[in-house]
Design an enzyme around this catalytic site. Sequence first.
Site, PDB file in Angstrom:
ATOM      1  N   GLN A 130      36.912   8.096  36.682  1.00 53.19           N
ATOM      2  CA  GLN A 130      35.833   7.365  37.362  1.00 53.19           C
ATOM      3  C   GLN A 130      35.862   7.617  38.869  1.00 53.19           C
ATOM      4  OE1 GLN A 130      33.404   5.910  35.658  1.00 53.19           O
ATOM      5  NE2 GLN A 130      34.516   6.662  33.864  1.00 53.19           N
ATOM      6  N   ARG A 148      49.068   5.973  53.825  1.00 52.19           N
ATOM      7  CA  ARG A 148      49.513   5.243  55.009  1.00 52.19           C
ATOM      8  C   ARG A 148      48.442   4.283  55.487  1.00 52.19           C
ATOM      9  NH1 ARG A 148      54.577   6.551  57.226  1.00 52.19           N
ATOM     10  NH2 ARG A 148      55.501   7.604  55.438  1.00 52.19           N
ATOM     11  N   HIS A 185      40.112   3.299  45.974  1.00 51.50           N
ATOM     12  CA  HIS A 185      41.282   2.497  45.561  1.00 51.50           C
ATOM     13  C   HIS A 185      41.202   2.270  44.052  1.00 51.50           C
ATOM     14  CE1 HIS A 185      44.595  -0.306  46.223  1.00 51.50           C
ATOM     15  NE2 HIS A 185      43.995  -1.137  45.395  1.00 51.50           N
TER      16      HIS A 185
HETATM   17  C1  GRF Z   1      44.080   7.884  43.483  1.00 50.05           C
HETATM   18  O1  GRF Z   1      44.276   7.103  42.340  1.00 50.05           O
HETATM   19  C2  GRF Z   1      43.525   7.053  44.626  1.00 50.05           C
HETATM   20  O2  GRF Z   1      42.663   6.056  44.208  1.00 50.05           O
HETATM   21  C3  GRF Z   1      44.775   6.448  45.182  1.00 50.05           C
HETATM   22  O3  GRF Z   1      45.728   7.471  45.131  1.00 50.05           O
HETATM   23  C4  GRF Z   1      45.397   8.365  44.064  1.00 50.05           C
HETATM   24  C5  GRF Z   1      45.287   9.718  44.670  1.00 50.05           C
HETATM   25  O4  GRF Z   1      45.110  10.724  43.705  1.00 50.05           O
HETATM   26  N1  GRF Z   1      44.538   5.908  46.500  1.00 50.05           N
HETATM   27  P1  GRF Z   1      44.736  12.210  44.132  1.00 50.05           P
HETATM   28  O5  GRF Z   1      45.739  12.644  45.203  1.00 50.05           O
HETATM   29  O6  GRF Z   1      43.333  12.214  44.666  1.00 50.05           O
HETATM   30  O7  GRF Z   1      44.882  13.005  42.891  1.00 50.05           O
END
Ligand code: GRF
Length: 203
Positions: free
Chosen positions: A174, A91, A109
């Site tokens: 990563q 969100r 991100h």
């Molecule tokens: C990750 O790829 C993060 O960068 C993005 O949403 C995904 C979340 O994955 N904002 P998780 O819930 O930490 O497994």
Amino acid sequence: MLRVGVLASGRGSNLQAILRWQRAGLLRAQVVLVICNHADAPALDLAGQQGVETHICLLQKRVHREAVQMQMSRLLAERGVGLVVLAGYDRILAPGFVQQWAGKMMNVHPSLLPSFAGSLHPQADALRHGVKVTGCTVHFVDENVDGGPIISQAAVAVLHGDDSESLSARILEQEHRLLPAAIRAYADGRLRIDGRTVVTRGE
Ligand code: GRF
């Protein structure tokens, strides 16, 4: 010891990575609270299993977004949180919330920002665009979506035959390194924001 509050929406693999570093004694930080905006988020179970306090803060349309987020902010402050980590939080945060945690909130991100900023599926967008290199970014959160000062980035090559799943998996590897490392640097007081630039002192 820095007290960390994590905001998550789903799977929680980044949360898991943070907790792994914490257990291994690699962080002068402790996750004290996990807030999810979905009642069925696996991240909730994961946190609960590891003895971390959890809260569900649903952002229903009926309820004003600002009001719910101010409630979240109060909860974080009450628990003495010094750093808020967005680990897969889906969100956009209200300006009031962002201002309250300015310089004390980071996000991960899955692209090399500013490429694919604001995208909910940056890995698929990277493939569609035909880029040869993508990756992930950890950044401080400001009022611009995915636009705050960049703490760290890791590049990931797009391989022939990649689909969204295979590329996302390599980027995620990563993320699991970059995000806990950024928390560690923050907890150690090694990050300094200088305009748009974040200066990290060595370990
Ligand atoms: C990750 O790829 C993060 O960068 C993005 O949403 C995904 C979340 O994955 N904002 P998780 O819930 O930490 O497994």
